[in-house]
Design an enzyme around this catalytic site. Structure first.
Site, short mmCIF file in Angstrom:
data_model
loop_
_atom_site.label_atom_id
_atom_site.label_comp_id
_atom_site.label_asym_id
_atom_site.label_seq_id
_atom_site.Cartn_x
_atom_site.Cartn_y
_atom_site.Cartn_z
N HIS A 129 -37.82 -2.89 7.19
CA HIS A 129 -38.46 -3.39 5.98
C HIS A 129 -39.11 -2.24 5.22
CE1 HIS A 129 -40.57 -6.10 3.32
NE2 HIS A 129 -41.68 -5.40 3.54
N GLU B 241 -12.50 -3.15 -12.55
CA GLU B 241 -13.09 -1.81 -12.38
C GLU B 241 -12.89 -0.97 -13.64
OE1 GLU B 241 -13.03 -1.23 -7.50
OE2 GLU B 241 -11.77 0.08 -8.70
P1 FAD Z 1 0.25 5.72 -1.33
O1 FAD Z 1 -1.16 6.09 -1.44
O2 FAD Z 1 0.91 5.11 -2.52
O3 FAD Z 1 1.02 7.05 -0.89
C1 FAD Z 1 2.41 7.12 -0.80
C2 FAD Z 1 2.84 8.55 -1.05
O4 FAD Z 1 4.20 8.67 -0.70
C3 FAD Z 1 2.75 8.99 -2.51
O5 FAD Z 1 1.92 10.11 -2.64
C4 FAD Z 1 4.19 9.29 -2.91
O6 FAD Z 1 4.31 10.42 -3.75
C5 FAD Z 1 4.83 9.59 -1.57
N1 FAD Z 1 6.27 9.30 -1.53
C6 FAD Z 1 6.92 8.17 -1.94
N2 FAD Z 1 8.25 8.28 -1.70
C7 FAD Z 1 8.45 9.51 -1.13
C8 FAD Z 1 9.60 10.19 -0.66
N3 FAD Z 1 10.81 9.64 -0.71
N4 FAD Z 1 9.43 11.44 -0.16
C9 FAD Z 1 8.22 12.01 -0.10
N5 FAD Z 1 7.09 11.40 -0.52
C10 FAD Z 1 7.21 10.17 -1.02
N6 FAD Z 1 -7.73 0.92 -2.27
C11 FAD Z 1 -8.91 0.87 -1.63
O7 FAD Z 1 -8.94 0.62 -0.43
N7 FAD Z 1 -10.08 1.13 -2.28
C12 FAD Z 1 -10.11 1.42 -3.60
O8 FAD Z 1 -11.18 1.66 -4.15
C13 FAD Z 1 -8.89 1.46 -4.31
N8 FAD Z 1 -8.88 1.76 -5.62
C14 FAD Z 1 -7.68 1.83 -6.28
C15 FAD Z 1 -7.71 2.10 -7.63
C16 FAD Z 1 -6.53 2.16 -8.36
C17 FAD Z 1 -6.56 2.49 -9.83
C18 FAD Z 1 -5.28 1.97 -7.67
C19 FAD Z 1 -3.99 2.10 -8.42
C20 FAD Z 1 -5.26 1.68 -6.32
C21 FAD Z 1 -6.46 1.59 -5.62
N9 FAD Z 1 -6.50 1.27 -4.26
C22 FAD Z 1 -7.70 1.21 -3.60
C23 FAD Z 1 -5.27 1.02 -3.48
C24 FAD Z 1 -4.87 2.27 -2.69
O9 FAD Z 1 -4.67 3.34 -3.58
C25 FAD Z 1 -3.62 2.02 -1.87
O10 FAD Z 1 -3.77 0.86 -1.09
C26 FAD Z 1 -3.31 3.19 -0.95
O11 FAD Z 1 -3.14 4.37 -1.68
C27 FAD Z 1 -2.06 2.91 -0.11
O12 FAD Z 1 -1.78 3.99 0.72
P2 FAD Z 1 -0.31 4.35 1.21
O13 FAD Z 1 -0.45 5.54 2.06
O14 FAD Z 1 0.34 3.15 1.74
O15 FAD Z 1 0.51 4.71 -0.12
P1 NAI Z 2 -4.06 -7.90 -8.74
O1 NAI Z 2 -2.87 -8.56 -8.19
O2 NAI Z 2 -5.29 -7.82 -7.96
O3 NAI Z 2 -4.46 -8.63 -10.11
C1 NAI Z 2 -3.56 -8.87 -11.16
C2 NAI Z 2 -4.04 -10.05 -11.99
O4 NAI Z 2 -3.25 -10.15 -13.15
C3 NAI Z 2 -3.90 -11.38 -11.26
O5 NAI Z 2 -5.17 -12.02 -11.22
C4 NAI Z 2 -2.87 -12.15 -12.09
O6 NAI Z 2 -3.13 -13.53 -12.15
C5 NAI Z 2 -3.02 -11.50 -13.47
N1 NAI Z 2 -1.83 -11.59 -14.32
C6 NAI Z 2 -0.54 -11.35 -13.99
N2 NAI Z 2 0.27 -11.51 -15.06
C7 NAI Z 2 -0.52 -11.85 -16.11
C8 NAI Z 2 -0.29 -12.15 -17.49
N3 NAI Z 2 0.94 -12.10 -18.03
N4 NAI Z 2 -1.33 -12.45 -18.28
C9 NAI Z 2 -2.58 -12.50 -17.76
N5 NAI Z 2 -2.87 -12.22 -16.47
C10 NAI Z 2 -1.85 -11.90 -15.65
O7 NAI Z 2 -3.54 -6.45 -9.21
P2 NAI Z 2 -4.28 -5.16 -9.77
O8 NAI Z 2 -5.63 -5.47 -10.29
O9 NAI Z 2 -3.28 -4.53 -10.67
O10 NAI Z 2 -4.45 -4.27 -8.48
C11 NAI Z 2 -3.33 -3.86 -7.68
C12 NAI Z 2 -3.72 -3.55 -6.27
O11 NAI Z 2 -4.52 -2.38 -6.20
C13 NAI Z 2 -4.50 -4.68 -5.64
O12 NAI Z 2 -3.67 -5.25 -4.67
C14 NAI Z 2 -5.69 -4.05 -5.02
O13 NAI Z 2 -5.69 -4.34 -3.65
C15 NAI Z 2 -5.53 -2.54 -5.23
N6 NAI Z 2 -6.80 -2.00 -5.72
C16 NAI Z 2 -7.90 -2.01 -4.93
C17 NAI Z 2 -9.12 -1.58 -5.38
C18 NAI Z 2 -10.31 -1.65 -4.49
O14 NAI Z 2 -10.15 -1.88 -3.31
N7 NAI Z 2 -11.52 -1.48 -5.00
C19 NAI Z 2 -9.28 -1.05 -6.72
C20 NAI Z 2 -8.09 -1.11 -7.50
C21 NAI Z 2 -6.91 -1.55 -6.98
#
Ligand code: FAD
Ligand code: NAI
Length: 480
Positions: A459, A193
């Site tokens: 369609h 992404e």
């Molecule tokens: P989190 O969203 O991590 O929330 C946990 C919260 O707890 C945080 O705000 C933190 O500050 C708080 N917290 C932690 N410890 C404490 C404490 N002791 N006291 C008070 N507060 C605390 N998922 C998708 O489904 N679709 C996507 O398109 C997608 N895109 C992503 C893109 C990126 C770049 C990343 C990094 C992740 C993406 N994900 C996506 C994954 C998604 O963000 C996570 O799966 C989701 O946020 C998990 O939700 P959660 O509530 O478990 O935890």
């Molecule tokens: P990921 O686990 O999906 O991918 C990491 C990749 O890095 C793996 O394919 C692994 O083989 C590779 N890798 C690890 N070490 C390496 C090395 N030394 N050299 C080369 N390649 C190496 O993790 P990612 O992309 O960081 O995403 C983290 C999480 O965030 C995922 O679990 C995903 O579910 C969530 N996420 C979801 C999105 C969505 O739903 N659209 C968008 C972004 C994140």
């Protein structure tokens, strides 16, 4: 201090898991508080994950399309240029608007929002270090831990993230300049992404992936190959079966050392910016779990049973900090189910019905099992495939890459998995990420591919490709 409460439910963490659980709990009549230390609700997803990345994906796609795709559609535009500060601002505005929205929902539903960092004093008492200074304590009959995940550091400390030149996804969402050359470590969802965003904005992007295919865990291998070909055509370079060993800053550049998976070839790549996207890990810092005996596994995940109970009575856990895919909608479903267990003694999440979507162009979306899963399990299945190139609307929209693939059980025709790659552009409605919901719904209701094949789809729509793939699984499609 005298603790506030007692609350029926206290949720630690205000991400998609925690805030949804809090709202649901209040809706079910439980006196509820949510503790969040970030200063904003919505967690990783809203602040530095799903939402800002989708803002950048959408707007970088529009820029790229305006620049490279409009002419063939009979639209001449000149002087198209990138205003990156404005694009970043648009992203920030979408984040702020949505986090404020959740605060409103908390007020409407009477959830107490406690801004600070929570730490267990006992299983029913939590100390909160308040963001405004000072401390308070809350008393809880039930606690749900929803503290999410954080960026996994590069193993062995070989690469240090500075969020400027060597960035995680967080820094990659906020680069102030388009890098000339970008190396992405990891060809999982974040790598693809964010790599797409900067590639569209003009960076020369190379993705280095240790495994033999892209897309991360759970993707169908055939789809992954097709996906890689399409991204390569867009200009992203891939180095598969290649491991990054180190990345060092030298004279304003970053030198990335790689080694072939077999260990027989080494190479050094140079980059202006390196994105480290090698996964995320559960986050439990400061919770003081050891003191109250909440068990974690060797990956740092909080151990739960099938009703979200941790090893300590009346403490449940959901979302990224425990088992399962790290996805926002998975965390939300668990949040609701965990609260229902507290309130009524039962709740439900169907882990076979959790879709995955990669929001690139084209999008890739899937639910259920892959072909490699079915083969490994020895399950007999039929495959039904339909390419968007044979769908009238996709053709008309001049955006017809990709296909829909159904996997149905041979004996019963029950749908076991659906894998879609395609569509986003043309601003023309459903893309893979929207279309996959039809598959999820069908599977929730135990549908066969014949059920879908016999369901009228309007369609000309892209969803006809979905229907025809189902027809292909059970008999034959008409248009291919
Ligand atoms: P989190 O969203 O991590 O929330 C946990 C919260 O707890 C945080 O705000 C933190 O500050 C708080 N917290 C932690 N410890 C404490 C404490 N002791 N006291 C008070 N507060 C605390 N998922 C998708 O489904 N679709 C996507 O398109 C997608 N895109 C992503 C893109 C990126 C770049 C990343 C990094 C992740 C993406 N994900 C996506 C994954 C998604 O963000 C996570 O799966 C989701 O946020 C998990 O939700 P959660 O509530 O478990 O935890
Ligand atoms: P990921 O686990 O999906 O991918 C990491 C990749 O890095 C793996 O394919 C692994 O083989 C590779 N890798 C690890 N070490 C390496 C090395 N030394 N050299 C080369 N390649 C190496 O993790 P990612 O992309 O960081 O995403 C983290 C999480 O965030 C995922 O679990 C995903 O579910 C969530 N996420 C979801 C999105 C969505 O739903 N659209 C968008 C972004 C994140």
């Amino acid at each position: 201090a005298t603790p506030s409460g007692p609350y029926d439910a206290v949720i630690i963490g205000g991400g998609p898991g925690g805030y949804v659980a809090a709202i649901k709990a209040a809706q079910l009549g439980l006196k509820t508080a949510c503790i969040e230390k970030r200063g904003a609700l919505g967690g990783t997803c809203l602040n530095v994950g799903c939402i800002p990345s989708k803002a950048m994906l959408n707007n970088s796609h529009m820029y790229h399309q305006t620049k490279h795709d409009l002419e063939r559609r009979g639209i001449d535009v000149t002087g198209v240029s990138l205003n990156l500060p404005q694009m970043l601002k648009a992203k920030d505005q979408s984040v702020t608007g949505l986090t404020k929205g959740i605060e409103m929902l908390f007020k409407q539903n009477k959830v107490d929002y406690i801004k600070g960092s929570g730490s267990f004093v006992s299983p029913t008492r939590i100390a909160v270090k308040l963001l405004d200074g000072g401390e308070t304590e809350v008393e809880a009959k039930n606690v749900i831990i929803a503290t999410g995940s954080e960026v996994a550091p590069f193993p062995g400390g070989a690469i240090e993230i500075d969020e400027k030149q060597i960035v995680s996804s967080t820094g990659a969402l906020d680069l102030q300049e388009v890098p000339k050359k970008m190396v992405v470590i990891g060809g999982g969802i974040i790598g693809l992404e964010m790599g797409s965003v900067w590639s569209r904005l003009g960076a020369e992007v190379t993705v280095v992936e240790f495994l033999g295919g892209i897309g991360g865990a759970g993707i169908d291998e055939e789809v992954a190959k097709q996906f890689q070909k399409i991204l390569a055509k867009q200009g992203i370079k891939f180095k598969l079966n290649t491991k990054v060993m180190s990345a060092d800053k030298v004279d304003g550049k970053v030198l990335v050392k790689t080694q072939s998976a077999k260990g027989d070839k080494e190479e050094t790549l140079d980059a202006d910016v390196v994105l480290v996207a090698v996964g995320r890990r559960p986050y439990t810092e400061g919770l003081n779990l050891e003191a109250i005996g909440v068990e974690k596994d060797n990956k740092g995940r909080i151990v739960i049973d099938d009703q979200f109970n941790t090893s300590v009575k009346n403490i449940k856990c959901i979302g990224d900090v425990t088992f399962g895919p790290m996805l926002a909608h998975k965390a939300e479903e668990e949040g609701i189910a965990a609260v229902e267990y507290i309130k009524a003694g039962h709740g439900h999440v169907n882990y076979n019905g959790i879709p995955s979507v990669v929001y690139t162009h084209p999008e890739v979306a899937w639910v259920g099992q892959t072909e490699q899963d079915l083969k490994a399990a020895g399950i007999q299945y039929n495959v039904g495939k339909f390419p968007f190139a044979a769908n009238s609307r996709a053709k008309t929209n001049m955006d017809s890459e990709g296909s829909v693939k159904f996997l149905a059980e041979k004996e019963t025709d029950r749908i076991l998995g659906v894998h879609i790659i395609g569509l986003t552009g043309g601003n023309a409605g459903p893309n893979a990420g929207e279309m996959i919901s039809e598959a999820v719904l069908a599977m929730e209701y135990g549908a066969s591919s014949e059920d879908i094949a016999r369901t009228t789809h309007a369609h000309p729509t892209l969803s006809e490709a979905f229907k025809e793939a189902a027809m292909a699984a059970y008999q034959k499609p008409i248009h291919f």
